[in-house]
Write an enzyme that holds these catalytic residues in place. Structure first.
Site, PDB file in Angstrom:
ATOM      1  N   HIS A  67       0.797  -1.223   0.000  1.00 27.66           N
ATOM      2  CA  HIS A  67       0.000   0.000   0.000  1.00 27.66           C
ATOM      3  C   HIS A  67       0.835   1.280   0.000  1.00 27.66           C
ATOM      4  CE1 HIS A  67       1.090   0.716   4.190  1.00 27.66           C
ATOM      5  NE2 HIS A  67       1.041  -0.604   4.300  1.00 27.66           N
ATOM      6  N   HIS A  70      11.842  -1.668 -13.253  1.00 34.53           N
ATOM      7  CA  HIS A  70      11.626  -3.108 -13.331  1.00 34.53           C
ATOM      8  C   HIS A  70      11.765  -3.694 -11.929  1.00 34.53           C
ATOM      9  CE1 HIS A  70      13.201  -7.256 -14.980  1.00 34.53           C
ATOM     10  NE2 HIS A  70      12.101  -7.369 -14.282  1.00 34.53           N
TER      11      HIS A  70
HETATM   12  O1  JB2 Z   1      16.388  -2.340 -31.369  1.00 35.00           O
HETATM   13  C1  JB2 Z   1      15.729  -3.359 -31.168  1.00 35.00           C
HETATM   14  C2  JB2 Z   1      16.252  -4.503 -30.502  1.00 35.00           C
HETATM   15  N1  JB2 Z   1      17.467  -4.784 -29.971  1.00 35.00           N
HETATM   16  C3  JB2 Z   1      17.385  -6.042 -29.470  1.00 35.00           C
HETATM   17  N2  JB2 Z   1      14.417  -3.425 -31.573  1.00 35.00           N
HETATM   18  C4  JB2 Z   1      13.654  -4.542 -31.382  1.00 35.00           C
HETATM   19  N3  JB2 Z   1      12.384  -4.519 -31.835  1.00 35.00           N
HETATM   20  N4  JB2 Z   1      14.126  -5.632 -30.760  1.00 35.00           N
HETATM   21  C5  JB2 Z   1      15.413  -5.603 -30.343  1.00 35.00           C
HETATM   22  N5  JB2 Z   1      16.139  -6.531 -29.696  1.00 35.00           N
HETATM   23  C6  JB2 Z   1      15.617  -7.842 -29.356  1.00 35.00           C
HETATM   24  O2  JB2 Z   1      15.138  -7.854 -28.024  1.00 35.00           O
HETATM   25  C7  JB2 Z   1      16.658  -8.948 -29.398  1.00 35.00           C
HETATM   26  O3  JB2 Z   1      16.934  -9.363 -30.725  1.00 35.00           O
HETATM   27  C8  JB2 Z   1      15.954 -10.034 -28.582  1.00 35.00           C
HETATM   28  O4  JB2 Z   1      15.053 -10.797 -29.354  1.00 35.00           O
HETATM   29  C9  JB2 Z   1      15.156  -9.198 -27.564  1.00 35.00           C
HETATM   30  C10 JB2 Z   1      15.785  -9.258 -26.176  1.00 35.00           C
HETATM   31  O5  JB2 Z   1      15.585 -10.553 -25.671  1.00 35.00           O
HETATM   32  P1  JB2 Z   1      16.303 -11.130 -24.380  1.00 35.00           P
HETATM   33  O6  JB2 Z   1      15.720 -12.480 -24.143  1.00 35.00           O
HETATM   34  O7  JB2 Z   1      17.766 -11.012 -24.538  1.00 35.00           O
HETATM   35  O8  JB2 Z   1      15.946 -10.158 -23.214  1.00 35.00           O
HETATM   36  P2  JB2 Z   1      14.516  -9.559 -22.793  1.00 35.00           P
HETATM   37  O9  JB2 Z   1      14.628  -8.105 -23.002  1.00 35.00           O
HETATM   38  O10 JB2 Z   1      13.388 -10.269 -23.415  1.00 35.00           O
HETATM   39  O11 JB2 Z   1      14.427  -9.888 -21.265  1.00 35.00           O
HETATM   40  C11 JB2 Z   1      15.222  -9.256 -20.315  1.00 35.00           C
HETATM   41  O12 JB2 Z   1      14.386  -8.526 -19.425  1.00 35.00           O
HETATM   42  C12 JB2 Z   1      13.410  -9.344 -18.773  1.00 35.00           C
HETATM   43  C13 JB2 Z   1      12.487  -8.433 -18.013  1.00 35.00           C
HETATM   44  C14 JB2 Z   1      15.921 -10.439 -19.724  1.00 35.00           C
HETATM   45  O13 JB2 Z   1      17.068 -10.105 -19.133  1.00 35.00           O
HETATM   46  C15 JB2 Z   1      15.012 -11.264 -18.799  1.00 35.00           C
HETATM   47  O14 JB2 Z   1      15.780 -12.131 -17.970  1.00 35.00           O
HETATM   48  C16 JB2 Z   1      14.111 -10.386 -17.938  1.00 35.00           C
HETATM   49  N6  JB2 Z   1      13.133 -11.241 -17.279  1.00 35.00           N
END
Ligand code: JB2
Length: 213
Positions: free
Chosen positions: A140, A149
């Site tokens: 609360h 995050h």
């Molecule tokens: O400029 C971009 C770009 N750069 C990287 N534009 C777009 N549209 N996408 C981009 N990406 C993409 O983001 C990468 O190619 C990849 O597919 C994605 C990042 O995926 P990753 O699995 O590395 O991290 P995440 O951001 O999904 O997750 C992070 O944050 C979450 C909250 C992780 O560290 C997780 O552990 C965490 N739970």
């Protein structure tokens, strides 16, 4: 059902897709990612293009978007992609997993995600594009800034304040009334019993600001 476009096709995207599909809240038309990932599928949803295609999807009448690229510490790319889509007129809904327990008496802003099993209690304020991840507890009267995050299992007791773009590590506990500044990273498993400033890295039990980084 309204259509939505997702931006970023990694692990966080998979979580958001699951929440959207399970609540049938939007028709997900595809994901935008980097050129080398076009054609891949995440959680059953295809990566249909890149960020430069945003205008084209807007022209086709898609009104909703969601930043599904996550963050650990650095939120710059999330902010940049959000602004780009916002400038093109996309609307950013709140995505809330159906298993989250969220008070009706909160103030929550555009583009924020609330994951599985999270609990958000009365009189909480959450800024835009925040991630309240799986199992996080926000008690609360707490205030969470834009782009923050709260990683899985983070627990904020009552009246905690977190500045914008701050990352609260997995399973961190913050006692009541503590204030944490902006763009700060609190390491996983920390126990925060005193205020922490802005632009800091801090960790441990009791949580202390790192001095040599
Ligand atoms: O400029 C971009 C770009 N750069 C990287 N534009 C777009 N549209 N996408 C981009 N990406 C993409 O983001 C990468 O190619 C990849 O597919 C994605 C990042 O995926 P990753 O699995 O590395 O991290 P995440 O951001 O999904 O997750 C992070 O944050 C979450 C909250 C992780 O560290 C997780 O552990 C965490 N739970």
């Amino acid at each position: 059902m309204e259509k939505i476009l997702l931006i970023g096709g990694g692990g966080h995207c998979e979580s958001v897709i699951d929440s959207i599909l399970e609540s049938s809240s939007f028709d997900i038309i595809g994901i935008l990612d980097t050129p080398e990932k076009v054609g891949e599928t995440i959680g059953g949803i295809p990566i249909v293009g890149v960020d430069e295609d945003l205008q084209g999807w807007r022209d086709k009448g898609v009104q909703n978007a969601f930043i599904t690229l996550g963050s650990i510490g650095n939120t710059q790319l999330r902010q940049k992609l959000f602004q780009k889509a916002k400038d093109l007129g996309f609307f950013f809904p709140v995505v809330k997993d159906k298993t989250a327990i969220v008070s009706n008496k909160i103030n929550i802003n555009e583009g924020t995600f609330i994951g599985k099993g999270a609990i958000v209690n009365a009189s909480v304020k959450i800024g835009k594009l925040a991630i309240i991840n799986s199992g996080a507890i926000v008690e609360h009267g707490s205030t969470i800034g834009d782009y923050c995050h709260l990683a899985p299992g983070a627990t904020l007791s009552g009246n905690v304040s977190i500045g914008k773009s701050t990352h609260i590590g997995t399973n961190t506990t913050i006692i009541q009334g503590v204030k944490i500044g902006e763009d700060t990273i609190i390491g996983a498993g920390s126990v925060v019993i005193r205020n922490i400033g802005s632009f800091k890295k801090a960790y441990g039990n009791p949580c202390k600001e790192a001095t040599n980084e």
